[in-house]
Design an enzyme around this catalytic site. Sequence first.
Site, short mmCIF file in Angstrom:
data_model
loop_
_atom_site.label_atom_id
_atom_site.label_comp_id
_atom_site.label_asym_id
_atom_site.label_seq_id
_atom_site.Cartn_x
_atom_site.Cartn_y
_atom_site.Cartn_z
N ARG A 13 0.84 -1.20 0.00
CA ARG A 13 0.00 0.00 0.00
C ARG A 13 0.88 1.26 0.00
O ARG A 13 0.98 1.95 -1.00
CB ARG A 13 -0.94 -0.02 1.22
CG ARG A 13 -2.14 0.91 1.09
CD ARG A 13 -1.88 2.38 1.42
NE ARG A 13 -1.35 2.60 2.77
CZ ARG A 13 -0.96 3.78 3.22
NH1 ARG A 13 -1.06 4.85 2.45
NH2 ARG A 13 -0.44 3.91 4.44
N ASP A 14 1.55 1.54 1.09
CA ASP A 14 2.31 2.79 1.17
C ASP A 14 3.47 2.79 0.20
O ASP A 14 3.87 3.85 -0.32
CB ASP A 14 2.82 2.99 2.60
CG ASP A 14 3.13 4.45 2.93
OD1 ASP A 14 2.87 5.32 2.08
OD2 ASP A 14 3.62 4.73 4.03
N HIS A 212 4.89 4.46 12.74
CA HIS A 212 5.15 4.39 11.29
C HIS A 212 6.16 5.48 10.96
O HIS A 212 5.85 6.66 11.09
CB HIS A 212 3.80 4.63 10.58
CG HIS A 212 3.85 4.71 9.10
ND1 HIS A 212 3.28 3.75 8.28
CD2 HIS A 212 4.37 5.63 8.25
CE1 HIS A 212 3.45 4.07 7.01
NE2 HIS A 212 4.10 5.22 6.96
N HIS A 214 9.25 7.18 8.37
CA HIS A 214 9.92 7.30 7.07
C HIS A 214 11.38 7.63 7.31
O HIS A 214 11.74 8.21 8.33
CB HIS A 214 9.24 8.39 6.23
CG HIS A 214 7.90 7.98 5.71
ND1 HIS A 214 7.67 7.64 4.40
CD2 HIS A 214 6.71 7.82 6.33
CE1 HIS A 214 6.41 7.29 4.24
NE2 HIS A 214 5.80 7.40 5.40
N CYS A 245 9.84 9.39 -2.40
CA CYS A 245 9.54 10.24 -3.54
C CYS A 245 10.27 9.71 -4.77
O CYS A 245 11.50 9.57 -4.74
CB CYS A 245 9.99 11.65 -3.23
SG CYS A 245 9.90 12.74 -4.65
N ASN A 254 9.75 4.62 3.17
CA ASN A 254 9.50 4.05 4.47
C ASN A 254 10.78 3.37 4.96
O ASN A 254 11.67 3.05 4.18
CB ASN A 254 8.41 2.98 4.35
CG ASN A 254 7.03 3.58 4.13
OD1 ASN A 254 6.34 3.93 5.07
ND2 ASN A 254 6.64 3.71 2.87
#
Lengths: 312, 312
Positions: A13-14, A212, A214, A245, A254
Amino acid sequence: MPTAVDIREVGPRDGLQIEAPISTAAKRQLLQALARTGVRRIEATAFVSPTAVPAMADAAAVAEVVQEIDAGRAAGSPPISWSALVPNLAGARRALAAGFTELEYVVSAADGHSLANVRRPTADALAAVAEVAAAAHEAGGRCEVIVATAWDCPFDGRTPVVRTAELCARAVELGADRLCLGDTIGTATPGRVIDLLDAVRAAVPAVDVGAHFHNTRGAGLACAWAAVTAGVTSLDASTGGLGGCPFAPGASGNIATEELALLLGDSGVDTGIDLDAALAAAGLAEELVGHPGSSNLLRAGGRSRPRGRPRS
Amino acid sequence: MPTAVDIREVGPRDGLQIEAPISTAAKRQLLQALARTGVRRIEATAFVSPTAVPAMADAAAVAEVVQEIDAGRAAGSPPISWSALVPNLAGARRALAAGFTELEYVVSAADGHSLANVRRPTADALAAVAEVAAAAHEAGGRCEVIVATAWDCPFDGRTPVVRTAELCARAVELGADRLCLGDTIGTATPGRVIDLLDAVRAAVPAVDVGAHFHNTRGAGLACAWAAVTAGVTSLDASTGGLGGCPFAPGASGNIATEELALLLGDSGVDTGIDLDAALAAAGLAEELVGHPGSSNLLRAGGRSRPRGRPRS
């Protein structure tokens, strides 16, 4: 210190949401590879607008893939908890109809990010926890609230600790079964991670609070370790460190599942993840999206000898 | 938890040693930029064989540059402690003659790495601490022993904790003024960092013990944070994360000074480093070596808004 941590694999997903869409067949390959790693939780897809996020347009088909994978797993395999992200009640209904019982609903702690992301202020997004959670509960499922911009917002700057903590308490009152604090723009640092976690856990002592991170500014794994030392037992990570990105390869993303699994396992914290299988999945993920992610471990070729000559 | 940490900037030595040599004039630019960051310790060069390490062939000239920079700094500027790495007594004599008073001498805890690196086993390299330290002390200087492969060796595997701790104790008996534990191949993880530091600090309670991490498998900053929580107040880092294998850009390297400074400063641990000046130095370092280092923070453009659209 916890002795075990559940890593939630968010690559499908992410990791994939900002990529050019890959086929459902490719996603099947990836989900199968991830299921083989021993990871206990996988965020499989998102039931969002296909116009806004074309990479998630096949969410219902992914639900079928997940069911196929579960049906094909060897008897006695430890169960995998599959989840789907939903942006609102309509998305929740689609996800539940497709067979997901673990829903994730995002509320941005900062109004600036909330308006940019879902075109409504934090208070309105928070109020909707009630209907999303109720829908999940009616279907026998559960609802996790992910608190985006829990530490910092790209528009509003620092999010006050008390604001995030109060939001968490209110989300639980409205029906959230668990929470996850999101370092949406990768600006958290270990000291601030511990401060916020202490405040949130005091506000909602009975609820599982995950985190969560990054790696945008390099501190993602340090924050993850700090979170574990503060008692967190649920951490998100993405295979291959996907999710950055695409215009700055290697610069963000992530935290990488395989790096986190090695870091924790080697430190005596069980994750259930087999490192070789995780590296294989990460390699496949890079192949499927067609560019490198941000996993240094994958680049170094695992835990064995690095490619360069030894240096002092 | 310490409230302040001294970062030693190792870019000019550990960062540049594997690069094609850059001119002494280019090094002057870099050293000047680093001196402006507020960093309190800089490893300026190494007095090693110019055949083995051509990038360090101008060590004596770099010593003159350092003295010029010190002479040119504004009155009242906090002093910078400049150091030089030496491989043996002859190197120590050259460094002292050139004007350095802070020497670093490397002993590999593992025989495999010691033989590969300096063609003698650990015991012989360790015995030479006595003569290097004596030379430093006679000249009014100090000798730090850097313990390479303190956690793992690319040839011998894991280094037993007791082996590294005993080596540290013996190095201090032989005259070492301070110690630094080197994660030479970037395989340390936070739990093992804390275990080794506890053992070494128990073995040499009165001596400053620093740590040196590589980010080869992504865990460098997590290890640095773990070390600080274990009481370490001296950490090595390299501007721009230089120091990795040039054949795998972005995949390894030392931990990046600017990332460490942000992580610690934001967590309430003072380093004296100005982040903007550190980013400027890192940008210059990349320009001078002609390729990107491994600093995610530099790629993200500092602590402000990332380039991508905000994501949840």
